[in-house]
Design a protein around this motif. Structure first.
Motif, PDB file in Angstrom:
ATOM      1  N   LYS A 127       0.810  -1.216   0.000  1.00  0.00           N
ATOM      2  CA  LYS A 127       0.000   0.000   0.000  1.00  0.00           C
ATOM      3  C   LYS A 127       0.847   1.272   0.000  1.00  0.00           C
ATOM      4  CE  LYS A 127      -3.987  -2.026   0.415  1.00  0.00           C
ATOM      5  NZ  LYS A 127      -5.010  -1.943  -0.588  1.00  0.00           N
ATOM      6  N   ASN A 128       2.149   1.152   0.252  1.00  0.00           N
ATOM      7  CA  ASN A 128       3.022   2.322   0.282  1.00  0.00           C
ATOM      8  C   ASN A 128       3.359   2.733  -1.151  1.00  0.00           C
ATOM      9  OD1 ASN A 128       4.862   4.284   0.833  1.00  0.00           O
ATOM     10  ND2 ASN A 128       6.140   3.036   2.161  1.00  0.00           N
ATOM     11  N   ALA A 129       3.272   4.019  -1.435  1.00  0.00           N
ATOM     12  CA  ALA A 129       3.462   4.500  -2.801  1.00  0.00           C
ATOM     13  C   ALA A 129       4.911   4.332  -3.264  1.00  0.00           C
ATOM     14  CB  ALA A 129       3.047   5.959  -2.896  1.00  0.00           C
ATOM     15  N   ILE A 130       5.870   4.502  -2.367  1.00  0.00           N
ATOM     16  CA  ILE A 130       7.278   4.341  -2.748  1.00  0.00           C
ATOM     17  C   ILE A 130       7.554   2.895  -3.137  1.00  0.00           C
ATOM     18  CG2 ILE A 130       9.659   4.533  -1.933  1.00  0.00           C
ATOM     19  CD1 ILE A 130       8.423   7.215  -2.257  1.00  0.00           C
ATOM     20  N   LEU A 180       7.324  10.551  -8.322  1.00  0.00           N
ATOM     21  CA  LEU A 180       7.871  11.041  -7.060  1.00  0.00           C
ATOM     22  C   LEU A 180       7.363  12.440  -6.732  1.00  0.00           C
ATOM     23  CD1 LEU A 180      11.520   9.702  -7.085  1.00  0.00           C
ATOM     24  CD2 LEU A 180       9.604   8.926  -5.705  1.00  0.00           C
ATOM     25  N   ALA A 181       7.133  13.257  -7.748  1.00  0.00           N
ATOM     26  CA  ALA A 181       6.548  14.576  -7.499  1.00  0.00           C
ATOM     27  C   ALA A 181       5.134  14.451  -6.924  1.00  0.00           C
ATOM     28  CB  ALA A 181       6.529  15.398  -8.781  1.00  0.00           C
ATOM     29  N   ILE A 182       4.371  13.519  -7.442  1.00  0.00           N
ATOM     30  CA  ILE A 182       3.017  13.286  -6.911  1.00  0.00           C
ATOM     31  C   ILE A 182       3.087  12.749  -5.492  1.00  0.00           C
ATOM     32  CG2 ILE A 182       0.945  11.868  -7.187  1.00  0.00           C
ATOM     33  CD1 ILE A 182       1.380  12.105 -10.219  1.00  0.00           C
ATOM     34  N   ILE A 183       4.025  11.846  -5.226  1.00  0.00           N
ATOM     35  CA  ILE A 183       4.156  11.285  -3.879  1.00  0.00           C
ATOM     36  C   ILE A 183       4.566  12.361  -2.884  1.00  0.00           C
ATOM     37  CG2 ILE A 183       5.523   9.710  -2.465  1.00  0.00           C
ATOM     38  CD1 ILE A 183       5.536   7.800  -4.838  1.00  0.00           C
ATOM     39  N   VAL A 184       5.502  13.226  -3.266  1.00  0.00           N
ATOM     40  CA  VAL A 184       5.922  14.310  -2.372  1.00  0.00           C
ATOM     41  C   VAL A 184       4.752  15.252  -2.095  1.00  0.00           C
ATOM     42  CG1 VAL A 184       7.396  16.351  -2.234  1.00  0.00           C
ATOM     43  CG2 VAL A 184       8.363  14.178  -2.924  1.00  0.00           C
ATOM     44  N   SER A 185       3.973  15.564  -3.125  1.00  0.00           N
ATOM     45  CA  SER A 185       2.803  16.413  -2.937  1.00  0.00           C
ATOM     46  C   SER A 185       1.788  15.754  -2.008  1.00  0.00           C
ATOM     47  CB  SER A 185       2.169  16.709  -4.288  1.00  0.00           C
ATOM     48  OG  SER A 185       0.963  17.384  -4.127  1.00  0.00           O
ATOM     49  N   LEU A 186       1.567  14.469  -2.193  1.00  0.00           N
ATOM     50  CA  LEU A 186       0.641  13.731  -1.331  1.00  0.00           C
ATOM     51  C   LEU A 186       1.144  13.685   0.102  1.00  0.00           C
ATOM     52  CD1 LEU A 186      -1.892  11.876  -1.187  1.00  0.00           C
ATOM     53  CD2 LEU A 186      -0.351   9.969  -1.613  1.00  0.00           C
ATOM     54  N   PHE A 187       2.450  13.473   0.270  1.00  0.00           N
ATOM     55  CA  PHE A 187       3.013  13.386   1.621  1.00  0.00           C
ATOM     56  C   PHE A 187       2.952  14.729   2.338  1.00  0.00           C
ATOM     57  CE2 PHE A 187       6.486  13.322   4.721  1.00  0.00           C
ATOM     58  CZ  PHE A 187       6.133  12.178   5.428  1.00  0.00           C
ATOM     59  N   ARG A 188       3.157  15.822   1.606  1.00  0.00           N
ATOM     60  CA  ARG A 188       3.118  17.147   2.236  1.00  0.00           C
ATOM     61  C   ARG A 188       1.712  17.520   2.687  1.00  0.00           C
ATOM     62  NH1 ARG A 188       7.141  20.910  -1.419  1.00  0.00           N
ATOM     63  NH2 ARG A 188       9.069  19.943  -0.679  1.00  0.00           N
ATOM     64  N   THR A 189       0.696  17.090   1.947  1.00  0.00           N
ATOM     65  CA  THR A 189      -0.664  17.452   2.321  1.00  0.00           C
ATOM     66  C   THR A 189      -1.279  16.493   3.330  1.00  0.00           C
ATOM     67  OG1 THR A 189      -1.548  16.266   0.413  1.00  0.00           O
ATOM     68  CG2 THR A 189      -1.129  18.615   0.152  1.00  0.00           C
ATOM     69  N   ARG A 190      -0.990  15.200   3.202  1.00  0.00           N
ATOM     70  CA  ARG A 190      -1.645  14.189   4.056  1.00  0.00           C
ATOM     71  C   ARG A 190      -0.730  13.573   5.102  1.00  0.00           C
ATOM     72  NH1 ARG A 190      -6.734  15.469   3.318  1.00  0.00           N
ATOM     73  NH2 ARG A 190      -7.266  15.563   1.132  1.00  0.00           N
ATOM     74  N   HIS A 191       0.570  13.846   5.051  1.00  0.00           N
ATOM     75  CA  HIS A 191       1.564  13.278   5.972  1.00  0.00           C
ATOM     76  C   HIS A 191       1.544  11.758   5.966  1.00  0.00           C
ATOM     77  CE1 HIS A 191       2.516  17.233   7.392  1.00  0.00           C
ATOM     78  NE2 HIS A 191       1.239  17.464   7.631  1.00  0.00           N
ATOM     79  N   SER A 192       1.276  11.207   4.787  1.00  0.00           N
ATOM     80  CA  SER A 192       1.264   9.760   4.607  1.00  0.00           C
ATOM     81  C   SER A 192       1.572   9.451   3.152  1.00  0.00           C
ATOM     82  CB  SER A 192      -0.105   9.185   4.976  1.00  0.00           C
ATOM     83  OG  SER A 192      -0.162   7.821   4.663  1.00  0.00           O
ATOM     84  N   ALA A 193       2.276   8.341   2.934  1.00  0.00           N
ATOM     85  CA  ALA A 193       2.587   7.905   1.568  1.00  0.00           C
ATOM     86  C   ALA A 193       1.737   6.703   1.172  1.00  0.00           C
ATOM     87  CB  ALA A 193       4.070   7.582   1.436  1.00  0.00           C
ATOM     88  N   SER A 194       0.619   6.535   1.829  1.00  0.00           N
ATOM     89  CA  SER A 194      -0.269   5.410   1.546  1.00  0.00           C
ATOM     90  C   SER A 194      -1.045   5.669   0.259  1.00  0.00           C
ATOM     91  CB  SER A 194      -1.225   5.181   2.701  1.00  0.00           C
ATOM     92  OG  SER A 194      -2.131   4.144   2.411  1.00  0.00           O
ATOM     93  N   VAL A 195      -1.216   4.624  -0.522  1.00  0.00           N
ATOM     94  CA  VAL A 195      -1.958   4.740  -1.767  1.00  0.00           C
ATOM     95  C   VAL A 195      -3.447   4.941  -1.485  1.00  0.00           C
ATOM     96  CG1 VAL A 195      -2.514   3.542  -3.916  1.00  0.00           C
ATOM     97  CG2 VAL A 195      -0.256   3.331  -2.936  1.00  0.00           C
ATOM     98  N   ASP A 196      -3.922   4.455  -0.347  1.00  0.00           N
ATOM     99  CA  ASP A 196      -5.338   4.621  -0.004  1.00  0.00           C
ATOM    100  C   ASP A 196      -5.691   6.080   0.197  1.00  0.00           C
ATOM    101  OD1 ASP A 196      -5.693   1.890  -0.117  1.00  0.00           O
ATOM    102  OD2 ASP A 196      -5.250   1.614   2.016  1.00  0.00           O
ATOM    103  N   ASP A 197      -4.722   6.909   0.634  1.00  0.00           N
ATOM    104  CA  ASP A 197      -4.991   8.322   0.842  1.00  0.00           C
ATOM    105  C   ASP A 197      -4.972   9.127  -0.455  1.00  0.00           C
ATOM    106  OD1 ASP A 197      -5.144   7.787   3.527  1.00  0.00           O
ATOM    107  OD2 ASP A 197      -3.084   8.427   3.962  1.00  0.00           O
TER     108      ASP A 197
END
Length: 99
Positions: free
Chosen positions: A25-28, A76-93
């Motif tokens: 489930k982790n995006a990385i 990776l740009a999408i993952i960084v954006s997701l992590f900055r807004t949600r503080h999680s790298a989960s694909v479910d978020d």
């Protein structure tokens, strides 16, 4: 070494990557598994190219690596954006980014 062995290795690597994409489930880790699948395809292209004695598979593998590099940059740009807004790298978020 027999080129068929390289095809077996490519099939094994592709299977490991596919299982990783389906289970994790982790995006990385998801992107790493996709890269593993792309590398398995490249290995199969080069093995088939070697079996048939031409360079077409190696050229396709080169272009696949170029596309994979571009995919990693955008992903990776999408993952960084997701992590900055949600503080999680989960694909479910990732579905929460829709507004």
């Amino acid at each position: 070494m027999n080129p068929v062995n390289y095809l077996y290795l490519a099939a094994l690597l592709f299977t490991i990557g596919a299982v990783g994409v389906l289970i994790r489930k982790n995006a990385i880790v998801l992107f790493m598994c996709i890269e593993l699948m792309l590398n398995a395809c490249n290995l199969a292209f080069v093995a088939f190219s070697r079996m048939h004695g031409n360079l077409d598979g190696q050229i396709i593998a080169f272009f696949t690596m170029v596309v994979a590099a571009a995919e990693v940059v955008v992903g990776l740009a999408i993952i960084v954006s997701l992590f900055r807004t949600r503080h999680s790298a989960s694909v479910d978020d990732a579905s929460l980014m829709k507004l």
